[in-house]
Each structure stands twice: as structure tokens, then as C-alpha cells.
Design a protein around this motif. Structure first.
Motif, PDB file in Angstrom:
ATOM      1  N   PHE A  87      -2.430 -10.094   0.253  1.00 21.15           N
ATOM      2  CA  PHE A  87      -2.581  -8.654   0.052  1.00 21.15           C
ATOM      3  C   PHE A  87      -3.534  -8.066   1.098  1.00 21.15           C
ATOM      4  O   PHE A  87      -3.253  -7.033   1.723  1.00 21.15           O
ATOM      5  CB  PHE A  87      -3.102  -8.407  -1.364  1.00 21.15           C
ATOM      6  CG  PHE A  87      -3.345  -6.969  -1.701  1.00 21.15           C
ATOM      7  CD1 PHE A  87      -2.302  -6.125  -2.032  1.00 21.15           C
ATOM      8  CD2 PHE A  87      -4.628  -6.462  -1.703  1.00 21.15           C
ATOM      9  CE1 PHE A  87      -2.538  -4.795  -2.349  1.00 21.15           C
ATOM     10  CE2 PHE A  87      -4.879  -5.141  -2.022  1.00 21.15           C
ATOM     11  CZ  PHE A  87      -3.825  -4.307  -2.346  1.00 21.15           C
ATOM     12  N   ASN A  91      -2.102  -5.726   4.219  1.00 16.91           N
ATOM     13  CA  ASN A  91      -2.532  -4.329   4.240  1.00 16.91           C
ATOM     14  C   ASN A  91      -3.369  -4.011   5.468  1.00 16.91           C
ATOM     15  O   ASN A  91      -3.341  -2.882   5.966  1.00 16.91           O
ATOM     16  CB  ASN A  91      -3.331  -4.011   2.969  1.00 16.91           C
ATOM     17  CG  ASN A  91      -2.437  -3.922   1.754  1.00 16.91           C
ATOM     18  OD1 ASN A  91      -1.371  -3.331   1.799  1.00 16.91           O
ATOM     19  ND2 ASN A  91      -2.862  -4.523   0.658  1.00 16.91           N
ATOM     20  N   ALA A  94      -0.828  -3.412   8.064  1.00 18.04           N
ATOM     21  CA  ALA A  94      -0.109  -2.182   7.758  1.00 18.04           C
ATOM     22  C   ALA A  94      -0.931  -0.950   8.121  1.00 18.04           C
ATOM     23  O   ALA A  94      -0.403   0.031   8.671  1.00 18.04           O
ATOM     24  CB  ALA A  94       0.263  -2.153   6.276  1.00 18.04           C
ATOM     25  N   VAL A  95      -2.220  -0.959   7.814  1.00 19.31           N
ATOM     26  CA  VAL A  95      -3.080   0.187   8.128  1.00 19.31           C
ATOM     27  C   VAL A  95      -3.215   0.353   9.641  1.00 19.31           C
ATOM     28  O   VAL A  95      -3.154   1.476  10.164  1.00 19.31           O
ATOM     29  CB  VAL A  95      -4.453   0.022   7.458  1.00 19.31           C
ATOM     30  CG1 VAL A  95      -5.432   1.078   7.966  1.00 19.31           C
ATOM     31  CG2 VAL A  95      -4.317   0.136   5.943  1.00 19.31           C
ATOM     32  N   THR A 148       3.721  -6.910   1.220  1.00 19.81           N
ATOM     33  CA  THR A 148       2.861  -5.747   1.020  1.00 19.81           C
ATOM     34  C   THR A 148       2.865  -4.794   2.209  1.00 19.81           C
ATOM     35  O   THR A 148       2.373  -3.668   2.095  1.00 19.81           O
ATOM     36  CB  THR A 148       1.409  -6.194   0.774  1.00 19.81           C
ATOM     37  OG1 THR A 148       0.936  -6.917   1.910  1.00 19.81           O
ATOM     38  CG2 THR A 148       1.311  -7.077  -0.449  1.00 19.81           C
ATOM     39  N   TYR A 149       3.416  -5.212   3.331  1.00 19.59           N
ATOM     40  CA  TYR A 149       3.268  -4.432   4.565  1.00 19.59           C
ATOM     41  C   TYR A 149       3.895  -3.041   4.466  1.00 19.59           C
ATOM     42  O   TYR A 149       3.238  -2.027   4.749  1.00 19.59           O
ATOM     43  CB  TYR A 149       3.885  -5.212   5.739  1.00 19.59           C
ATOM     44  CG  TYR A 149       4.101  -4.375   6.973  1.00 19.59           C
ATOM     45  CD1 TYR A 149       3.050  -4.110   7.845  1.00 19.59           C
ATOM     46  CD2 TYR A 149       5.358  -3.839   7.273  1.00 19.59           C
ATOM     47  CE1 TYR A 149       3.239  -3.336   8.983  1.00 19.59           C
ATOM     48  CE2 TYR A 149       5.556  -3.065   8.393  1.00 19.59           C
ATOM     49  CZ  TYR A 149       4.501  -2.811   9.245  1.00 19.59           C
ATOM     50  OH  TYR A 149       4.690  -2.037  10.348  1.00 19.59           O
ATOM     51  N   THR A 152       2.370   0.072   2.224  1.00 22.62           N
ATOM     52  CA  THR A 152       1.070   0.512   2.732  1.00 22.62           C
ATOM     53  C   THR A 152       1.205   1.194   4.086  1.00 22.62           C
ATOM     54  O   THR A 152       0.526   2.197   4.357  1.00 22.62           O
ATOM     55  CB  THR A 152       0.117  -0.688   2.843  1.00 22.62           C
ATOM     56  OG1 THR A 152       0.013  -1.323   1.572  1.00 22.62           O
ATOM     57  CG2 THR A 152      -1.263  -0.251   3.285  1.00 22.62           C
ATOM     58  N   THR A 156       0.096   5.044   4.791  1.00 17.83           N
ATOM     59  CA  THR A 156      -0.887   5.363   5.829  1.00 17.83           C
ATOM     60  C   THR A 156      -0.363   6.445   6.762  1.00 17.83           C
ATOM     61  O   THR A 156      -1.074   7.416   7.086  1.00 17.83           O
ATOM     62  CB  THR A 156      -1.238   4.100   6.635  1.00 17.83           C
ATOM     63  OG1 THR A 156      -1.720   3.096   5.754  1.00 17.83           O
ATOM     64  CG2 THR A 156      -2.299   4.405   7.670  1.00 17.83           C
ATOM     65  N   LEU A 194      -3.061   6.542   0.669  1.00 20.35           N
ATOM     66  CA  LEU A 194      -3.192   5.121   0.963  1.00 20.35           C
ATOM     67  C   LEU A 194      -3.401   4.310  -0.307  1.00 20.35           C
ATOM     68  O   LEU A 194      -2.794   3.248  -0.494  1.00 20.35           O
ATOM     69  CB  LEU A 194      -4.354   4.900   1.927  1.00 20.35           C
ATOM     70  CG  LEU A 194      -4.707   3.443   2.244  1.00 20.35           C
ATOM     71  CD1 LEU A 194      -3.534   2.718   2.867  1.00 20.35           C
ATOM     72  CD2 LEU A 194      -5.925   3.377   3.159  1.00 20.35           C
ATOM     73  N   LEU A 198      -1.201   1.256  -1.894  1.00 20.60           N
ATOM     74  CA  LEU A 198      -1.760  -0.038  -2.288  1.00 20.60           C
ATOM     75  C   LEU A 198      -1.353  -0.400  -3.719  1.00 20.60           C
ATOM     76  O   LEU A 198      -1.160  -1.581  -4.029  1.00 20.60           O
ATOM     77  CB  LEU A 198      -3.277  -0.015  -2.166  1.00 20.60           C
ATOM     78  CG  LEU A 198      -3.849   0.102  -0.746  1.00 20.60           C
ATOM     79  CD1 LEU A 198      -5.370   0.175  -0.797  1.00 20.60           C
ATOM     80  CD2 LEU A 198      -3.404  -1.066   0.111  1.00 20.60           C
ATOM     81  N   ALA A 201       1.981  -1.855  -3.429  1.00 22.59           N
ATOM     82  CA  ALA A 201       1.988  -3.136  -2.721  1.00 22.59           C
ATOM     83  C   ALA A 201       1.415  -4.272  -3.553  1.00 22.59           C
ATOM     84  O   ALA A 201       1.764  -5.435  -3.326  1.00 22.59           O
ATOM     85  CB  ALA A 201       1.191  -3.006  -1.415  1.00 22.59           C
TER      86      ALA A 201
END
Length: 543
Positions: A87, A91, A94-95, A148-149, A152, A156, A194, A198, A201
Motif C-alpha cells: 500500500f 501509493n 501513484a502520487v 493500489t496504484y 490513488t 491525485t 487524495l 486512498l 486503494a
């Protein structure tokens, strides 16, 4: 005039009191609805109404959970550890990618092929490759990170770009530059969005870890414990493992929800017009170039990943680059070509995927209509649907097998279970946003609630139905593959299991690439249908 005002106040007072009473009675009705559902479940379990005891009573599940509790701590720690690490890693990437796409708009076009591939890719298809390439907890962490990508990254980008342009102009008016707008406006505006990404995700990370545990042969993890318990034929134990996995997913979700409530409150940011520099309009040649790069970039990343794995010591015997896989697909050295083997499996999988997606959307639409007609029932159904979403799919599959057996009914049930929740939430949101003035027009003309639904709510919610179909298309393919892998022994899911068991790595890669391609094409096909439908029939803007 004074008397009229006084009379209006007198007439409005009982109405407000009545509304207040209804508002206070709502939680009581919801609680009674949940108690009724639990009571019905307890009776059905005790009387063995469902498949001769395949649905145990809540008290029986709790009792078995207490008996088996000494087995759980080690498995829970392993699943939580790998899910949490995946996770955080997923993330973080991803951010960073979201910041890049929000800061430089052409990056969004260039990375669109990679993003769509990662969104549509069935995680189960990638599991054998990760297990071959990595040791220890690395496959579980990697699959959790990949799962999870996408949500998120999207959150973002939306949070950083959908900003009220007037706020940006205000900062510039006082001499603020790009970094000032980022610090004072965009970052603060992006935080609620965001955190919402999450929350979506968090359950995906648990699902990714469990999927990798199923095939990794690791000694600890709830996925490993679930596989080991399948042969014992104890429904109460399987339900207990599934509910513990659900509790972990729900715990991740609630932790981020509480963080969001404590940090930014209940209010989400207003979604205004896109602010900031858009990078200008692109020429036709530039758009075509971006399209070509977005298509070839996933293939180049695949090629680079194979090259990197070979450099770190992974045997080339188990790896396939794009040219090597193409050559093997059309090789005459096999008794039956890979194209015919994979094509036959897809012919079994794709029809079930389409049928399950359509039935899941129809079921979600029906629940959304019921929730609109009965708000109390809608509030009872929403937490129940959230529970099914939080339960990892691999934990849900053995329970459905106990109830429906190992045939097409199980495939359909699993596909519906993984598609209806996101579709239901999206459709319920669309129906809740129907303008009250439009509904009042139908009421003034004497229309019933059903007329309101048919003439206003359904046409207004059409963009949300299309968005729901786009969301659930890849999930439907994943659901069918997991059902085939664990239950029916048919289609692409079973072929992937057979290829891994026979160490036929060419077939493994062929199945993986075929599953990804079909999922991406299914997503793109639904997107094209969505554009056509919205252009002709939509009453509301797309969400």
C-alpha cells in the motif's frame, strides 16, 4: 401582512416537527433492518436452508472463529505486513506520477496506455510471473502495490487539477508563482480527493496480497490459510477466514476515513473548472505522436522489465520478451499452437464475463431504484454492499462455491458480486443528484414515484450508468478468471493454473498477455459505447 406571516409560520411548524420526527426515526429503522437481516441469517444457518449448511449461522461462525483463533495471529501479521508495505509503495509511486501528470499535461497522454493497462490488468494474471521472478514477500508486496496504484493516481491528478481558477488568479494577483499556487491552493485542495482515493486503494492492497499468497507457497498469510482449509469442507471455518480478511480490508478503509475526517473534515472540495496552465492545444501531429507513444510504452516497459530481471539473475528460461513471445505463439514445435490453446480458453471466458457484467449492472440498477423509492432500505443496503466490497474476492470465492457448486452458476455469482458494488454506489450517487425542480415538475402533473424514476431519474443517471460499466468491465474479467481458477477448471483462469503447474512458461506468458489485452480491449470498447450513448441520450454531464 403580519397575520399572513403568522399563519404561514403556524402552518409550517407542524411540518418541521414531522420532518424532525422522521429524521430521528431513520437511525432506528436502519438498526431494525440490520437486526432483521442478522436474525434471518441466523435462522437460515441453523435450519441449513442454503445448500445443506453452506451458509452457517453467525453464531456458528463466531464459535468456530474462537476455536481456531490460535491459528490466526501469524497469518494476520503476514497479510497485514505485506498489504501495508505494498500500500505504501504503490501509493508513493501513484502520487509521484500524479504530480508529474498534473504538472506537465502531455505526460497524461503519454502514460495513458500504461495507466489503462494497469487499471484493466487482472492481478491474477500477473501472479505467476511475480512468483517466478521474486522470492519471499516480494511478490505479495509487488501485487499489492500494483493493485493500489490506479485509484490513488487518478485521485491525485483530479485533486491537483480540478481547482477553482479564481483562487489561482488571486495568488497570481499577489505575485505568487507556480510553486505558491501549488503550496497554497493545489496541495490543500488535493488532500480530500487524495484521501478518498486512498480509501478505495486500501481494500485493493489486501486483495493483491491474498492473490499472491494463493500461488506463492508461503507458510503464512490468510490466503495460504484459506487454501489449506478448502479441503476440510468446514463452511464455518471458511466464513471465519473470509470475515477476518474482510475485517482487515475494512480496518484499512476506516483508518483512512477517520484520518480524512480528522484532517479535512466531512467536506469534499468543490470541483470547478480546470485551473492552471493546460499546456495549450496540441496539433494533430502531436496528438498522433502521443497516441503512438502511449501504445508502445507498455510494450517497452515489458521489454525493459525482462531485461532487468535477467540482469539480476532470473533465468531466461522463465522469461519472455515481446519478440520471443511472438515467435513462440506461431511456433510449429508444439503439438497444438499457443494461439489455438489460448483462443479456445478465451472463447469460454469472455461470454461469462459479458453476461456477468450485464447482470451485475442490472442488479445494481435495480438496487439503486429500490434505494431511491425507499431511503431507509437504501441506507440498509449501502453498508451491506460495502461489506461485500471489503471482502477480498479470493476469500469470497470458496464460500460461493459451497453454495452454488462448481459450474456456471458460480462464475456468474462471483462476477456479479465483484461488479455490483461500484456500479451500485455510482448509480445511487447519480440518482441522488437529480435536480429537485425536475422531480417537482413530474409531481405537479400528477406523476407517481415510478413515473419520476422512468422519466427523470433514469435518463439523468445514464452518464453514471456508463461510468459504472467502465469501472466494472475489468473487474468482471478478473472475477471470471478467479472462478475458473478456484472452482470450475475451465477457461483462461484454469489454463493459467495448468501452465504454471506444468512449468510451461511460454504458455504462462501467452495467457498473461492475452488476459491483459482482452481486459484493455473490453475497457476501451465500453468507453466507446459510453461516448456514443452520452452523445445521443444523456440528460446530465458525465461524472
Amino acid at each position: 401582512m403580519t397575520e399572513r406571516v403568522r399563519e404561514s409560520q403556524v402552518t409550517k411548524k407542524p411540518r418541521s416537527v414531522r420532518q424532525l420526527a422522521v429524521r430521528h426515526a431513520m437511525p432506528l429503522k436502519i438498526a431494525l433492518g440490520w437486526l432483521a437481516l442478522l436474525a434471518l441469517w441466523e435462522i437460515a444457518g441453523r435450519q441449513q436452508w442454503v445448500a445443506g449448511g453452506a451458509l452457517p449461522s453467525p453464531s456458528g461462525i463466531l464459535g468456530q472463529l474462537v476455536v481456531d483463533w490460535h491459528d490466526y495471529p501469524e497469518h494476520i501479521r503476514a497479510t497485514v505486513r505485506t498489504s501495508l508495505l505494498g500500500f505504501l509503495l504503490g501509493n508513493l509511486v501513484a502520487v509521484l506520477v500524479g504530480f508529474l501528470m498534473a504538472s506537465w499535461r502531455p505526460a497524461g497522454r503519454l502514460l495513458s496506455g500504461v495507466n489503462v493497462t494497469l487499471f484493466a490488468m487482472p492481478p491474477i494474471a500477473l501472479t505467476p510471473i511475480l512468483i517466478i521472478a521474486f522470492d519471499g514477500d516480494a511478490p505479495r508486496i509487488a501485487l499489492a502495490a500494483l493493485s493500489t496504484y490506479y485509484p490513488t493516481m487518478v485521485a491525485t491528478v483530479l485533486g491537483l487539477t480540478r481547482v477553482d481558477a479564481r483562487l489561482l488568479d488571486l495568488v497570481r494577483l499577489y505575485g505568487g508563482g507556480r510553486w505558491a499556487t501549488l503550496r497554497w491552493i493545489r496541495l490543500r485542495h488535493a488532500l480530500p480527493t487524495l484521501l478518498a482515493g486512498l480509501r478505495v486503494a486500501a481494500p485493493n492492497a489486501v486483495l493483491g496480497s491474498l492473490l499472491a499468497e494463493f500461488g506463492s507457497g508461503s507458510g503464512a498469510g490468510l490466503g495460504h490459510y484459506l487454501i489449506g482449509s478448502l479441503g476440510r469442507g468446514d463452511p464455518a471455518r471458511l466464513w471465519g477466514i473470509g470475515l477476518v480478511a474482510t475485517a482487515i480490508s475494512a480496518g484499512f478503509y476506516l483508518a483512512i476515513l477517520l484520518l480524512a475526517r480528522g484532517w479535512v473534515g466531512r467536506q469534499a472540495p468543490a470541483q470547478e473548472s480546470l485551473g492552471g496552465s493546460s499546456g495549450g492545444s496540441m496539433s494533430r501531429a502531436s496528438r498522433l505522436l502521443c497516441l503512438a507513444i502511449s501504445i508502445t510504452l507498455p510494450v517497452l516497459l515489458w521489454w525493459g522489465a525482462v531485461w532487468g530481471l535477467e540482469r539480476v539473475g532470473v533465468s531466461s528460461f522463465v522469461l519472455r520478451s515481446p519478440p520471443e513471445l511472438v515467435a513462440e505463439l506461431f511456433s510449429t514445435m508444439r503439438p497444438e499452437s499457443l494461439t489455438s490453446i489460448v483462443g479456445g480458453a478465451l472463447a469460454q471466458t469472455v461470454p461469462w464475463c459479458l453476461a456477468g457484467m450485464l447482470v451485475g449492472l442490472a442488479f445494481a440498477l435495480l438496487l439503486a431504484i429500490v434505494g431511491t423509492l425507499s431511503p431507509v432500505l437504501g441506507r440498509v443496503l449501502m453498508p451491506l454492499s460495502l461489506l461485500t466490497q471489503s471482502m477480498p474476492l479470493v476469500a469470497l470465492t470458496p464460500l460461493i462455491v459451497l453454495i452454488f457448486g462448481r459450474d456456471g452458476a458460480t462464475i456468474l455469482a462471483i462476477t456479479i458480486s465483484v461488479t455490483f458494488f461500484p456500479a451500485y454506489v455510482t448509480l445511487a450517487q447519480g440518482m441522488a443528484l437529480v435536480p429537485a425542480a425536475t422531480l417537482d415538475c413530474v409531481r405537479v402533473l400528477g406523476g407517481s414515484r415510478w413515473r419520476e424514476i422512468g422519466l427523470v431519474s433514469l435518463p439523468w443517471s445514464l452518464p453514471y450508468l456508463c461510468a459504472a460499466a467502465r469501472l466494472v468491465a475489468p473487474r468482471a474479467f478478473l472475477g471470471v478468471m478467479i472462478a475458473e481458477w478456484l472452482a470450475t477448471g475451465t477457461g483462461v483462469g484454469n489454463l493459467l493454473n495448468v501452465a504454471r503447474g506444468s512449468l510451461d512458461y511460454g504458455l504462462v506468458w501467452a495467457v498473461v498477455v492475452a488476459a491483459v489485452l482482452v481486459s484493455v480491449l473490453l475497457y476501451l470498447a465500453v468507453t466507446l459505447v459510453e461516448h456514443w450513448v452520452l452523445k445521443r441520450y444523456a440528460m446530465a454531464p458525465a461524472p
